[in-house]
Structure formats: structure tokens, C-alpha cells
Design a protein around this motif. Structure first.
Motif, mmCIF file in Angstrom:
data_model
loop_
_atom_site.group_PDB
_atom_site.id
_atom_site.type_symbol
_atom_site.label_atom_id
_atom_site.label_comp_id
_atom_site.label_asym_id
_atom_site.label_seq_id
_atom_site.Cartn_x
_atom_site.Cartn_y
_atom_site.Cartn_z
ATOM 1 N N PRO A 90 78.607 -54.544 93.002
ATOM 2 C CA PRO A 90 79.786 -55.377 93.221
ATOM 3 C C PRO A 90 80.087 -55.561 94.709
ATOM 4 O O PRO A 90 79.735 -54.721 95.532
ATOM 5 N N ASP A 91 80.743 -56.672 95.017
ATOM 6 C CA ASP A 91 81.277 -56.903 96.359
ATOM 7 C C ASP A 91 82.683 -56.305 96.370
ATOM 8 O O ASP A 91 83.588 -56.803 95.702
ATOM 9 N N ILE A 92 82.864 -55.212 97.086
ATOM 10 C CA ILE A 92 84.158 -54.517 97.088
ATOM 11 C C ILE A 92 85.133 -55.295 97.981
ATOM 12 O O ILE A 92 84.823 -55.559 99.147
ATOM 13 N N PRO A 93 86.298 -55.680 97.454
ATOM 14 C CA PRO A 93 87.262 -56.408 98.279
ATOM 15 C C PRO A 93 87.822 -55.497 99.383
ATOM 16 O O PRO A 93 88.452 -54.476 99.084
ATOM 17 N N VAL A 94 87.570 -55.882 100.625
ATOM 18 C CA VAL A 94 87.967 -54.998 101.733
ATOM 19 C C VAL A 94 89.487 -54.856 101.809
ATOM 20 O O VAL A 94 89.994 -53.828 102.295
ATOM 21 N N ALA A 95 90.222 -55.851 101.316
ATOM 22 C CA ALA A 95 91.695 -55.745 101.333
ATOM 23 C C ALA A 95 92.155 -54.534 100.523
ATOM 24 O O ALA A 95 93.157 -53.894 100.877
ATOM 25 N N THR B 176 81.430 -50.349 103.110
ATOM 26 C CA THR B 176 81.918 -50.056 101.758
ATOM 27 C C THR B 176 81.053 -50.763 100.711
ATOM 28 O O THR B 176 80.737 -50.177 99.662
ATOM 29 N N ASP B 177 80.666 -52.001 100.990
ATOM 30 C CA ASP B 177 79.768 -52.689 100.053
ATOM 31 C C ASP B 177 78.434 -51.945 99.918
ATOM 32 O O ASP B 177 77.840 -51.919 98.829
ATOM 33 N N VAL B 178 77.989 -51.319 101.006
ATOM 34 C CA VAL B 178 76.730 -50.555 100.941
ATOM 35 C C VAL B 178 76.914 -49.258 100.145
ATOM 36 O O VAL B 178 75.987 -48.822 99.446
ATOM 37 N N LEU C 84 84.212 -52.055 108.080
ATOM 38 C CA LEU C 84 84.733 -51.380 106.877
ATOM 39 C C LEU C 84 84.215 -52.070 105.615
ATOM 40 O O LEU C 84 83.794 -51.414 104.653
ATOM 41 N N ASP C 85 84.228 -53.392 105.618
ATOM 42 C CA ASP C 85 83.777 -54.182 104.477
ATOM 43 C C ASP C 85 82.286 -53.960 104.209
ATOM 44 O O ASP C 85 81.874 -53.637 103.091
ATOM 45 N N ARG C 86 81.476 -54.088 105.245
ATOM 46 C CA ARG C 86 80.017 -53.974 105.061
ATOM 47 C C ARG C 86 79.618 -52.572 104.611
ATOM 48 O O ARG C 86 78.820 -52.404 103.679
#
Ligand code: DPN
Ligand code: CA
Ligand code: ZN
Length: 306
Positions: free
Chosen positions: A25-30, A293-295, A289-291
Motif C-alpha cells: 500500500p501507499d501509506i498516506p503521509v498525512a 514509510t512506504d518502504v 517521511l513519506d518515502r
């Protein structure tokens, strides 16, 4: 797409997420930022930090635990004593999958006393929490058993994670097939480092490759870094468990070549607020943070056979 999902698609069968191979999944960084805002609020309400032996650490544990409990995790708080104060590890099990093959992910939830510790290590802690909540939201039924750990007293010498590993029987250690660690993922002048498997237990190279593939899937170049004994994977490695992790950088300065590759400022620390009072919610690069967390999600979904 995984083969099973592709086959089911072409044959026109309707499939539930529990049966299909799920894409990471693509985790929403918000959502991750919302957890960081809560950790900042907790620090503000507790003398400005979330350190071992201070009320801000326990309040952080309680915040993460409540989210996990509401989502259906089996949680427990493991206590230990260090420097005359009670310390806390939070362990959360997703109650599905083969218990003889455990995949663990973790990071430390304590800060230093100097500040709120939002990049170090609210960032990894919040990312792990949001990935855990995503697993629950998707009602994932993985092949392997998934367990998370939020460690206490890392800043006093990897105390909580070492206590946890030492508390396991040899049988309990031997079922843990991998441990992945996330300590600092939102550094304001970020790098995209993957823990080097060199000198780590056999099996660690596959984790290094997987984390690199996760960044490559997003078009992000990486470098290997030797974290050695500087974070909580060390206790697992000592027990012979394959380990890995990602890291956006701390006190070391970004080189000109790294700034070319990743953007940001050359000759400036990856995190100028490392272990300082200014490690606040303003000390986060949201893209990093977004990248990262997606990893986390990419690697865990693959490791557990989601
Ligand atoms: N272990 C980190 C800290 O809590 O201070 C810093 C760190 C993480 C350093 C990963 C190197 C690699
Ligand atoms: Ca994302
Ligand atoms: Zn630290």
C-alpha cells in the motif's frame, strides 16, 4: 502484480483481499504526520521530552498502544528497570499467520531528555504505527506472523531492545526470521540509506535487497550505511537473526555528491537538530517521511507474504 492475483483477474473471479496477493500500500503521509503531532503534543504536556524514566515516554507508549488495541492487535507492555527508572517496551502481534515464522519490525519510542525527539525517533515509530494500522484496515491475512516492537531506553544504550531479545527463549528467537529497524526517517536534509548487510547474520542480504527494491520502485536512489551498534537491530543481529533497516541520516553532513543525488544542502548535517531541543514536528522532511514509510510497508508486505 503477483501471479495469483493476475490469474484470478483474467479468469474474471472476484477475490477478497484476504485471498489475493496484495500490492504494497501507499501509506498516506498525512496519517504519519498526525501521529507525530500527537507525539509533539505529548512532549509539550510532559516537560518537553519523551525520554526514558520521564512521563512523556509512557504517554507515548499509551498513545501507540491504544491505536493498536482499537485496530485488533494483541499488545503487551514489557517493563524493565534502568538507571533507577522503569522502562517500557510495547510489543504488538497481528494475530494471524504461521507462528513458527515471525517477521518483526521495530524502532525506539524514547527521546533524549534535551527535546521531543520527533525525527529521532517519532518518525520511525509513527511510520511503523501507520503501517500496522494499514495491515489492520486491509484485514491482511499473511502467510507469516507479523510482530512490531516499540523499544524503550534506546538512547541509554539500546536497553529496551536488548532486554526484549534476552527475554526470549532460544525457541522464541529461532522463529524470528527477520527484524527490520526504523530509526530516523524524516531528517530535514534527508538521505536514503539502507542498512548494509555486511557483517550481519546470513539472510540479511535479502533484506537489504528488498529495502533497496522498495526505494527503486519509487525511483529513489539509495546508499548503504553501516549502522553497527547504533540502533536496536543490534540485539537481534547478536542473536543471529537476519536484520536490516532504513535511515535518513543524523549528525553526519551530506556531501556534495549526495546533495546532487538527493537534493538538499551539501556540507549540512542530515539532521541539524539531532538530539537537540529543536527536534520538533518542524524538524521533519515530509517527502523523506513519506518515502521511508512506504518502504516500510513494501518490505513488510513482502516479508510476511501478504
Ligand atoms: N540510534 C540513533 C539515535 O537514536 O541516536 C541514531 C542513529 C540511527 C545513528 C541509525 C545511526 C544510524
Ligand atoms: Ca505514501
Ligand atoms: Zn537518538
Amino acid at each position: 502484480m503477483k501471479l495469483l492475483a493476475a490469474l484470478l483477474l483474467v479468469t474474471g473471479l472476484t477475490i477478497s483481499p484476504a485471498q489475493a496477493a496484495l500490492a504494497a500500500p501507499d501509506i498516506p503521509v498525512a496519517n504519519v504526520q498526525a501521529h507525530l503531532n500527537e507525539l509533539q503534543r505529548i512532549a509539550n504536556a510532559n516537560g518537553g521530552n519523551r525520554a526514558h524514566g520521564r512521563p512523556g515516554h509512557k504517554a507515548s507508549v499509551d498513545y501507540v498502544k491504544a491505536k493498536l488495541d482499537a485496530a485488533g492487535y494483541q499488545t503487551r507492555i514489557q517493563t524493565f528497570t534502568n538507571s533507577g527508572a522503569t522502562g517500557y517496551n510495547l510489543i504488538a502481534d497481528w494475530p494471524f499467520g504461521d507462528a513458527s515464522q515471525v517477521i518483526m519490525a521495530g524502532g525506539h519510542l524514547d527521546s533524549v531528555t534535551r527535546g521531543p525527539g520527533i525525527n529521532d525517533n517519532g518518525s520511525g515509530s509513527a511510520g511503523l504505527l501507520e503501517v500496522a494500522l494499514t495491515v489492520a484496515r486491509q484485514n491482511v491475512r499473511p502467510a507469516k506472523h507479523l510482530r512490531f516492537g516499540w523499544w524503550g531506553a534506546e538512547e541509554l544504550g539500546l536497553v529496551g531492545s536488548t532486554f526484549y531479545v534476552n527475554s526470549l527463549t532460544s525457541a522464541q528467537k529461532s522463529v524470528i526470521k527477520a527484524y527490520v529497524n526504523f530509526d530516523m526517517t524524516g531528517s530535514p536534509n534527508p538521505g536514503y540509506f539502507v542498512y548494509s548487510s555486511s557483517g550481519q547474520p546470513s539472510g540479511s542480504l535479502a533484506i537489504e535487497d528488498l529495502l533497496e527494491a522498495g526505494f527503486a520502485a519509487k525511483g529513489v536512489p539509495t546508499e548503504l550505511t553501516s549502522v553497527g551498534g547504533r540502533s536496536d537491530h543490534a540485539a537481534f543481529a547478536r542473536a543471529g537473526i537476519p536484520t536490516g533497516g532504513t535511515f535518513s541520516g543524523a549528525e553526519v553532513r551530506k556531501t556534495a555528491a549526495q546533495a546532487q543525488k538527493w537534493g538538499g544542502q551539501a556540507n549540512v548535517a542530515f539532521d541539524r537538530c539531532y538530539h537537540q531541543a529543536c527536534d520538533t514536528s518542524g524538524n521533519i522532511n515530509v517527502t523523506s517521511l513519506d518515502r521511508h514509510t512506504d518502504v516500510i510497508a513494501y518490505a513488510l508486505y513482502s516479508l510476511i507474504g501478504a
